[in-house]
Design a protein around this motif. Structure first.
Motif, PDB file in Angstrom:
ATOM      1  N   MET A  24     -11.949 -49.970  61.769  1.00 40.87           N
ATOM      2  CA  MET A  24     -10.832 -49.269  61.181  1.00 40.87           C
ATOM      3  C   MET A  24     -10.378 -49.901  59.867  1.00 40.87           C
ATOM      4  O   MET A  24      -9.711 -49.268  59.102  1.00 40.87           O
ATOM      5  CB  MET A  24      -9.653 -49.236  62.162  1.00 40.87           C
ATOM      6  CG  MET A  24      -9.919 -48.403  63.399  1.00 40.87           C
ATOM      7  SD  MET A  24     -10.297 -46.728  62.959  1.00 40.87           S
ATOM      8  CE  MET A  24      -8.785 -45.948  63.335  1.00 40.87           C
ATOM      9  N   ARG A  25     -10.749 -51.159  59.626  1.00 39.13           N
ATOM     10  CA  ARG A  25     -10.353 -51.813  58.391  1.00 39.13           C
ATOM     11  C   ARG A  25     -11.072 -51.223  57.186  1.00 39.13           C
ATOM     12  O   ARG A  25     -10.617 -51.350  56.066  1.00 39.13           O
ATOM     13  CB  ARG A  25     -10.662 -53.301  58.453  1.00 39.13           C
ATOM     14  CG  ARG A  25      -9.714 -54.066  59.297  1.00 39.13           C
ATOM     15  CD  ARG A  25     -10.031 -55.527  59.180  1.00 39.13           C
ATOM     16  NE  ARG A  25      -8.930 -56.310  59.692  1.00 39.13           N
ATOM     17  CZ  ARG A  25      -8.885 -57.602  59.661  1.00 39.13           C
ATOM     18  NH1 ARG A  25      -9.894 -58.283  59.144  1.00 39.13           N
ATOM     19  NH2 ARG A  25      -7.856 -58.249  60.149  1.00 39.13           N
ATOM     20  N   SER A  26     -12.205 -50.628  57.397  1.00 42.44           N
ATOM     21  CA  SER A  26     -12.981 -50.111  56.273  1.00 42.44           C
ATOM     22  C   SER A  26     -12.400 -48.818  55.701  1.00 42.44           C
ATOM     23  O   SER A  26     -12.696 -48.472  54.573  1.00 42.44           O
ATOM     24  CB  SER A  26     -14.432 -49.889  56.700  1.00 42.44           C
ATOM     25  OG  SER A  26     -14.497 -48.885  57.677  1.00 42.44           O
ATOM     26  N   ARG A  27     -11.562 -48.111  56.431  1.00 42.45           N
ATOM     27  CA  ARG A  27     -10.998 -46.854  55.916  1.00 42.45           C
ATOM     28  C   ARG A  27     -10.114 -47.062  54.687  1.00 42.45           C
ATOM     29  O   ARG A  27     -10.274 -46.327  53.709  1.00 42.45           O
ATOM     30  CB  ARG A  27     -10.232 -46.116  57.014  1.00 42.45           C
ATOM     31  CG  ARG A  27     -11.159 -45.435  57.976  1.00 42.45           C
ATOM     32  CD  ARG A  27     -10.368 -44.592  58.944  1.00 42.45           C
ATOM     33  NE  ARG A  27     -11.256 -44.052  59.930  1.00 42.45           N
ATOM     34  CZ  ARG A  27     -11.351 -42.768  60.187  1.00 42.45           C
ATOM     35  NH1 ARG A  27     -10.578 -41.923  59.566  1.00 42.45           N
ATOM     36  NH2 ARG A  27     -12.196 -42.336  61.087  1.00 42.45           N
ATOM     37  N   PRO A  28      -9.175 -48.014  54.687  1.00 43.14           N
ATOM     38  CA  PRO A  28      -8.390 -48.209  53.455  1.00 43.14           C
ATOM     39  C   PRO A  28      -9.256 -48.653  52.276  1.00 43.14           C
ATOM     40  O   PRO A  28      -9.027 -48.240  51.141  1.00 43.14           O
ATOM     41  CB  PRO A  28      -7.387 -49.290  53.833  1.00 43.14           C
ATOM     42  CG  PRO A  28      -7.301 -49.251  55.318  1.00 43.14           C
ATOM     43  CD  PRO A  28      -8.652 -48.812  55.784  1.00 43.14           C
ATOM     44  N   LEU A  50     -12.444 -47.893  51.809  1.00 39.51           N
ATOM     45  CA  LEU A  50     -13.195 -46.710  51.394  1.00 39.51           C
ATOM     46  C   LEU A  50     -12.307 -45.774  50.594  1.00 39.51           C
ATOM     47  O   LEU A  50     -12.727 -45.236  49.557  1.00 39.51           O
ATOM     48  CB  LEU A  50     -13.776 -45.988  52.615  1.00 39.51           C
ATOM     49  CG  LEU A  50     -14.625 -44.763  52.326  1.00 39.51           C
ATOM     50  CD1 LEU A  50     -15.832 -45.138  51.475  1.00 39.51           C
ATOM     51  CD2 LEU A  50     -15.079 -44.126  53.623  1.00 39.51           C
ATOM     52  N   ALA A  51     -11.075 -45.579  51.038  1.00 37.94           N
ATOM     53  CA  ALA A  51     -10.145 -44.714  50.314  1.00 37.94           C
ATOM     54  C   ALA A  51      -9.843 -45.284  48.933  1.00 37.94           C
ATOM     55  O   ALA A  51      -9.782 -44.549  47.939  1.00 37.94           O
ATOM     56  CB  ALA A  51      -8.859 -44.540  51.116  1.00 37.94           C
TER      57      ALA A  51
END
Length: 64
Positions: free
Chosen positions: A1-5, A7-8
């Protein structure tokens, strides 16, 4: 879940770079006063009673 910010943020950064890549400066034109023979090289009309007489040019010297 840390990769979503992350990536955004990368996606937002990429969009900003692509917009900057296609940006271009405004063209320059010769403008002449309707009241006199005065002419000026500018990107926008100096006043409402000025008419564009030639252009567009790439620089402030209004030379091709």
């Amino acid at each position: 879940m840390r990769s979503r910010p992350l990536l955004a943020a990368l996606l937002l950064l990429a969009c900003g770079w692509s917009a900057a890549a296609i940006a271009a400066p405004a063209p320059w034109y010769w403008w002449q006063s309707a009241d006199s023979e005065r002419r000026v090289c500018a990107q926008h009309s100096p006043a409402p009673n000025w008419q564009r007489v030639s252009g567009p040019f790439r620089n402030a010297a209004c030379k091709p």
